[in-house]
Design a protein around this motif. Structure first.
Motif, short mmCIF file in Angstrom:
data_model
loop_
_atom_site.label_atom_id
_atom_site.label_comp_id
_atom_site.label_asym_id
_atom_site.label_seq_id
_atom_site.Cartn_x
_atom_site.Cartn_y
_atom_site.Cartn_z
N VAL A 129 -3.91 16.08 43.61
CA VAL A 129 -4.27 17.15 42.78
C VAL A 129 -3.31 17.69 41.81
O VAL A 129 -2.22 18.13 42.32
N GLN A 130 -3.71 17.77 40.58
CA GLN A 130 -2.96 18.42 39.51
C GLN A 130 -3.20 19.74 39.39
O GLN A 130 -4.11 20.19 38.48
N ALA A 131 -2.50 20.56 39.95
CA ALA A 131 -2.66 22.00 39.78
C ALA A 131 -2.22 22.63 38.39
O ALA A 131 -3.03 23.30 37.87
N LEU A 132 -1.07 22.17 38.00
CA LEU A 132 -0.51 22.37 36.76
C LEU A 132 -0.12 21.07 36.05
O LEU A 132 0.34 20.20 36.75
N ARG A 133 -0.63 20.86 34.80
CA ARG A 133 -0.31 19.59 34.19
C ARG A 133 0.47 19.58 32.97
O ARG A 133 0.54 18.59 32.23
N GLY A 134 1.33 20.63 33.06
CA GLY A 134 2.45 20.64 31.87
C GLY A 134 2.42 21.80 31.09
O GLY A 134 1.98 21.73 30.16
N ILE A 168 -5.08 34.68 32.81
CA ILE A 168 -6.26 34.62 33.19
C ILE A 168 -6.76 33.33 33.21
O ILE A 168 -6.47 32.19 32.79
N GLY A 169 -7.94 33.05 33.82
CA GLY A 169 -8.60 31.86 34.09
C GLY A 169 -9.52 31.62 35.06
O GLY A 169 -9.44 32.66 36.04
N ALA A 170 -10.51 30.61 35.31
CA ALA A 170 -11.59 30.40 36.27
C ALA A 170 -10.87 30.03 37.47
O ALA A 170 -9.68 29.39 37.44
N SER A 171 -11.70 30.20 38.60
CA SER A 171 -11.17 29.61 39.83
C SER A 171 -10.79 28.23 39.47
O SER A 171 -11.44 27.40 39.08
N GLY A 172 -9.64 27.61 39.98
CA GLY A 172 -9.10 26.18 39.98
C GLY A 172 -8.43 26.07 38.64
O GLY A 172 -7.91 24.87 38.38
N SER A 173 -8.22 27.07 37.73
CA SER A 173 -7.62 26.95 36.44
C SER A 173 -5.87 26.74 36.40
O SER A 173 -5.42 26.09 35.71
N HIS A 184 -8.53 37.87 37.18
CA HIS A 184 -9.75 37.19 36.68
C HIS A 184 -10.60 38.12 35.71
O HIS A 184 -11.71 37.86 35.39
N GLU A 185 -10.37 39.29 35.79
CA GLU A 185 -11.05 40.21 35.14
C GLU A 185 -10.77 40.54 33.54
O GLU A 185 -9.62 41.01 33.39
N PRO A 186 -11.71 40.16 32.87
CA PRO A 186 -11.35 40.39 31.44
C PRO A 186 -10.80 41.75 30.76
O PRO A 186 -10.16 42.02 29.92
N ASP A 187 -11.79 42.79 31.39
CA ASP A 187 -11.31 44.26 30.91
C ASP A 187 -9.96 44.46 31.47
O ASP A 187 -9.13 45.24 30.86
N ILE A 188 -9.51 44.07 32.39
CA ILE A 188 -8.10 44.10 32.85
C ILE A 188 -6.85 43.37 31.90
O ILE A 188 -6.26 44.06 31.43
N ILE A 193 -2.59 35.20 28.17
CA ILE A 193 -2.69 33.50 28.33
C ILE A 193 -3.62 33.01 29.16
O ILE A 193 -3.95 33.50 30.26
N THR A 194 -4.37 32.18 28.70
CA THR A 194 -5.69 31.48 29.06
C THR A 194 -5.31 30.30 29.82
O THR A 194 -5.05 29.33 29.08
N LEU A 195 -5.59 30.07 31.13
CA LEU A 195 -5.43 28.73 31.67
C LEU A 195 -6.78 27.91 31.82
O LEU A 195 -7.63 28.81 32.05
N HIS A 196 -6.76 26.66 31.68
CA HIS A 196 -7.76 25.76 31.71
C HIS A 196 -7.45 24.48 32.41
O HIS A 196 -6.58 23.91 31.77
N ASP A 197 -7.89 24.04 33.61
CA ASP A 197 -7.41 22.59 34.30
C ASP A 197 -5.99 22.49 34.10
O ASP A 197 -5.76 21.37 33.91
N GLY A 198 -5.26 23.52 34.65
CA GLY A 198 -3.87 23.40 34.76
C GLY A 198 -2.99 23.34 33.18
O GLY A 198 -1.72 23.18 33.25
N LEU A 199 -3.38 23.92 32.33
CA LEU A 199 -3.08 23.79 30.85
C LEU A 199 -3.25 25.18 30.35
O LEU A 199 -4.17 26.00 30.63
N VAL A 200 -2.37 25.58 29.45
CA VAL A 200 -2.42 26.72 28.59
C VAL A 200 -3.33 26.28 27.50
O VAL A 200 -3.07 25.53 26.60
#
Length: 254
Positions: free
Chosen positions: A43-48, A62-67, A224-228, A236-243
């Motif tokens: 599993v590639q949790a962070l991809r670079g 921030i980022g969704a679950s699994g990001s 995970h809270e946008p207002d925070i 910094i928004t993460l998606h699939d282990g990437l910025v």
């Protein structure tokens, strides 16, 4: 040992130069990957991840679950190591350190704040805040003085002798913030710090973070809270282990 005790296919990244671009970063990650083997699969949790965080930054991750945000938090907090890549914390190559050296870095460089507070239930606020200094073999009188000062900074001078179950949720989180501050860390690393709090108490804690950053503290909030996230100066928004995005912003009220 618990976390508290230890206290390809890239989306184009929008980058913004910080105000003090020439300053050496407190946190520097280059090509950081983290892989896990689960059920015979990798599993590639962070991809670079390439990322700089500078002194006095106020950052939301921030980022969704699994990001990958929890994995990134664990690496920044020296609770885990990259599978590949480099991580420098105040110029120290922490990815190459042994367990004892990492424990020392966690104790001196990073102040952790968790969603569940992680306070010792049978000791009062003052002694909870003193606890990280025990591992530095600091004399009792100095530990007590520094813990009292940290509790003063978070507005709990009158509650030092109270046990956690005698404090409100917001007061317990303030004790946790004081405990994180007592060692004069390079960064405050907060993991969902308002997740157990109501909206009024959330505002109080985020206002405290605002003030700490205004006083010069580097603050990193994983949420995970946008207002925070909107309270911070950089998101910094993460998606699939990437910025996916790295944006400076004008902070909004909660």
């Amino acid at each position: 040992m618990s976390v508290a005790e230890r206290a390809a296919g890239a989306t184009p990244v929008a980058t913004v130069e910080p105000a003090d671009a020439d300053a050496a970063p407190v946190i520097a990650l280059r090509g950081v990957r983290r892989e896990y083997v689960m059920g015979g699969q990798t599993v590639q949790a962070l991809r670079g991840i390439d990322l700089d965080i500078r002194r006095n930054d106020y950052v939301a991750i921030i980022g969704a679950s699994g990001s990958g945000k929890s994995t990134l938090m664990n690496i920044i907090g020296c609770l885990d190591k990259p599978s590949h890549g480099h991580y420098l914390l105040n110029g120290q190559a922490v990815a190459d350190m042994g367990d004892n050296a990492l424990a020392g870095v966690r104790n001196t460089e990073i102040g952790f704040i968790f969603q569940s507070f992680n306070l010792l239930p049978r000791v009062d606020a003052l002694h909870n805040v003193m606890q990280p200094l025990v591992y530095r073999r600091m004399p009792y009188a100095e530990r007590r003085e520094r813990a009292s000062d940290a509790l003063r900074k978070v507005g709990l001078t009158q509650r030092m002798g109270h046990l956690p179950n005698e404090l409100s949720g917001g007061q317990r989180q303030r004790v946790a913030v004081a405990r994180a501050l007592v060692g004069n860390p390079s960064i405050l690393l907060a993991d969902e710090p308002t997740g157990n709090l109501d909206s009024t108490t959330t505002e109080e804690i985020m206002t405290l973070f605002d003030q700490l950053q205004a006083d010069g503290q580097t603050v990193v909030v994983v949420t995970h809270e946008p207002d925070i996230a909107q309270r911070c100066h950089r998101v910094i928004t993460l998606h699939d282990g990437l910025v996916k995005l790295d944006q400076q912003q004008r902070p909004l009220a909660c």
